[in-house]
Design an enzyme around this catalytic site. Structure first.
Site, mmCIF file in Angstrom:
data_model
loop_
_atom_site.group_PDB
_atom_site.id
_atom_site.type_symbol
_atom_site.label_atom_id
_atom_site.label_comp_id
_atom_site.label_asym_id
_atom_site.label_seq_id
_atom_site.Cartn_x
_atom_site.Cartn_y
_atom_site.Cartn_z
ATOM 1 N N LYS A 1 0.857 -1.203 0.000
ATOM 2 C CA LYS A 1 0.000 0.000 0.000
ATOM 3 C C LYS A 1 0.883 1.240 0.000
ATOM 4 O O LYS A 1 1.864 1.307 0.755
ATOM 5 C CB LYS A 1 -0.901 -0.034 1.234
ATOM 6 C CG LYS A 1 -1.915 1.106 1.308
ATOM 7 C CD LYS A 1 -2.804 0.943 2.541
ATOM 8 C CE LYS A 1 -3.880 2.016 2.643
ATOM 9 N NZ LYS A 1 -4.722 1.857 3.842
ATOM 10 N N SER B 1 -9.738 1.680 3.120
ATOM 11 C CA SER B 1 -8.936 2.487 2.229
ATOM 12 C C SER B 1 -7.917 1.681 1.427
ATOM 13 O O SER B 1 -7.409 2.155 0.417
ATOM 14 C CB SER B 1 -8.189 3.560 3.019
ATOM 15 O OG SER B 1 -7.279 2.959 3.928
ATOM 16 N N SER C 1 -9.783 -0.693 7.267
ATOM 17 C CA SER C 1 -9.235 -0.566 5.908
ATOM 18 C C SER C 1 -8.556 -1.791 5.344
ATOM 19 O O SER C 1 -8.237 -1.806 4.158
ATOM 20 C CB SER C 1 -8.260 0.600 5.847
ATOM 21 O OG SER C 1 -8.979 1.780 5.717
HETATM 22 N N1 GLN Z 1 -13.061 3.760 6.631
HETATM 23 C C1 GLN Z 1 -12.384 4.195 7.807
HETATM 24 C C2 GLN Z 1 -12.046 5.653 7.713
HETATM 25 O O1 GLN Z 1 -12.297 6.224 6.699
HETATM 26 C C3 GLN Z 1 -11.167 3.357 8.061
HETATM 27 C C4 GLN Z 1 -9.940 3.862 7.428
HETATM 28 C C5 GLN Z 1 -8.751 3.010 7.716
HETATM 29 O O2 GLN Z 1 -8.854 1.968 8.377
HETATM 30 N N2 GLN Z 1 -7.591 3.494 7.299
HETATM 31 O O3 GLN Z 1 -11.554 6.232 8.642
#
Ligand code: GLN
Length: 476
Positions: A75, A150, A174
């Protein structure tokens, strides 16, 4: 399709000359090009072909690392020396990392082949991978739908066979949510199990790095390599790292907790039905299923978003146009440089979070929001501490729905945040959780199930995942 079951099987096939590692990497590179429309990668590394030749020689010499020849995607929020580190943001578009993250050093030491860096929501903020300066990522099962976020690119890279495995990050879901939407395994380890050194900070008291893969075996292998204490990350835990791969079989039948708050209205019936099917089979196999309560679950989304936005607003203060990344041309003065560089460099979602985070930390509102949320975090954590007194593990859905349509939640941040209803509590509590793919819905979209364990009990989690993968699902 890469035709091996897991990494061990891949090594066997290389040794038997059934596959060549170089051809394997060429296959992935070609597949990445052919499936370029999925937009899973920000950068692809052609030198992985040369690396494959070297690693293949090592494999035949008999002296090779635990992950020798595993083709991995990273990532684009994790630092690899001399490679771009953009966080899918315009503010870091031309930034090149000066050093390796600890996880990268550990992977390289075990002879992985890093094939590229994957697309994600900007600074890992999002649940759909629609917030990327490099463009949206598409779900390989249905390109009208999101892959989740994400770490959408990392999930898609594994699901579409564009690598063997990948690393993502999980601050509130994410890894698990995109794993669920794309039909792959994804592990969020205990907070502190894996060093965060070299990971771009989003919300430091929540962030965790973890693997995506096509089997529990490979997840266990990768986590065995990347876990452990690191002097460069004071929040990393001292606990010894077991060889998770050697201990994938149970010695006893576990007690499984089912929190009723996670199966209430809002959960798509096909997900509920599929999980119930699995629970019934587990019962037949001698597992004890016990209903439990996580009574403060309704506060998780609010608590998670208040705290992570507060942490993000302070972590992202460093991108000021002076030290890193993008700076506007010919600023009128210093303040103008800060304001304009940040206004132009960050995308809408990141700016929304910086503003809300700054607001909840401001002196007039600190007690009402930030301080209160910290207290509620402890209460939610205690719910899990209590639950694990009477059960070994907990099973829940990973997401309330299967993959939603691109654009469906884009203009409604609250609706988007609600997607994280089953994942954020795990990060508030700092415990480990894994998504396992358990089937498809009537639209042929993957369904994910989440298994949770107590802190540093990744072993139990992986045993349960392995059992469900090999005994329950394979018998279908
Ligand atoms: N969807 C969550 C957010 O937008 C989780 C993001 C993540 O785990 N990096 O904060």
């Amino acid at each position: 399709m890469s035709n091996y079951k897991n990494h061990k099987n891949k090594i066997d096939k290389i040794l038997n000359r059934e596959i060549s590692l170089e051809e394997n990497v060429l296959y992935f590179l070609k597949n990445i090009e052919e499936k370029n429309y999925l937009n899973a990668y920000n950068f692809v590394f052609p030198e992985s072909i040369e690396k494959a030749k070297k690693v293949e020689k090592k494999i035949f010499s008999g002296k090779y690392g635990k992950l020798a020849g595993m083709v991995i995607a990273i990532k684009d929020v994790i630092a690899i020396k001399d490679k771009p580190l953009t966080c899918s943001s315009n503010i870091l578009r031309n930034f090149v990392s000066l050093y390796n993250a600890t996880v990268i050093n550990k992977l390289i030491a075990e002879d992985v082949i890093i094939i590229g860096k994957t697309n994600c929501d900007e600074f890992a903020m999002g649940s759909s991978n629609e917030n990327s300066a490099f463009g949206k990522v598409f779900n390989p099962h249905d390109t009208n739908r999101v892959p989740g976020g994400s770490s959408g690119g990392s999930a898609v890279a594994v699901a579409a066979d564009l690598c063997d495995a990948s690393l993502g990050t999980d601050t509130g879901g994410s890894i698990r949510q995109p794993a669920a939407f794309c039909g792959v395994f994804g592990l969020k380890p205990t907070y502190g199990r894996v060093s965060r050194y070299g990971l771009t900070a989003f919300a430091s008291s929540f962030d965790s790095i973890g693997p995506f893969a096509k089997s529990t075996d490979d997840i266990a292998l990768i986590i065995s390599v990347i876990a452990g204490k690191d002097k460069n990350d004071s929040t990393s835990g001292n606990q010894t790292v077991p060889d998770y791969t050697n201990n994938l079989n149970f010695d006893k039948k576990l007690v499984i907790g089912i929190p009723k708050e996670y199966f209430s209205e809002g959960l798509y019936y096909e997900i509920k039905d599929k999980i119930n099917e699995i629970l019934n089979k587990l019962k037949l196999n001698g597992f004890v299923i016990k209903e439990i309560n996580l009574p403060h679950n309704e506060y998780t989304i609010a608590t998670y978003y208040i705290l992570t936005m507060a942490e993000a607003s302070s972590n992202l203060a460093r991108y000021d146009g002076a030290r890193y990344g993008y700076r506007i041309e010919n600023p009128k003065n210093l303040l103008d440089m800060y304001i304009e560089s940040r206004s132009k460099g960050f995308g809408a979602e990141v700016k929304r979070r910086i503003m809300l985070g700054t607001y909840v930390l401001s002196s007039g509102y600190y007690d009402a929001y930030y301080k209160k949320a910290q207290k509620v975090r402890q209460v939610i954590k205690n719910d899990f501490v209590n639950a694990f007194k009477s059960v070994d593990i907990i099973i829940t859905p990973t997401t309330p729905t299967t993959a939603f349509k691109i654009g469906e939640n884009e203009d409604d941040p609250l609706q988007m945040y609600l997607n994280d209803i089953y994942t954020t509590s795990i990060n508030l509590a700092g415990i480990p959780a894994i998504n396992i793919p358990i089937g498809k819905d009537k639209n042929n979209l993957p369904i994910g199930m989440q298994i949770l364990a107590n802190q540093f009990e990744e072993e139990k989690l992986l045993q349960m995942s392995n059992f469900i993968e090999k005994e329950i699902l394979k018998s279908d």
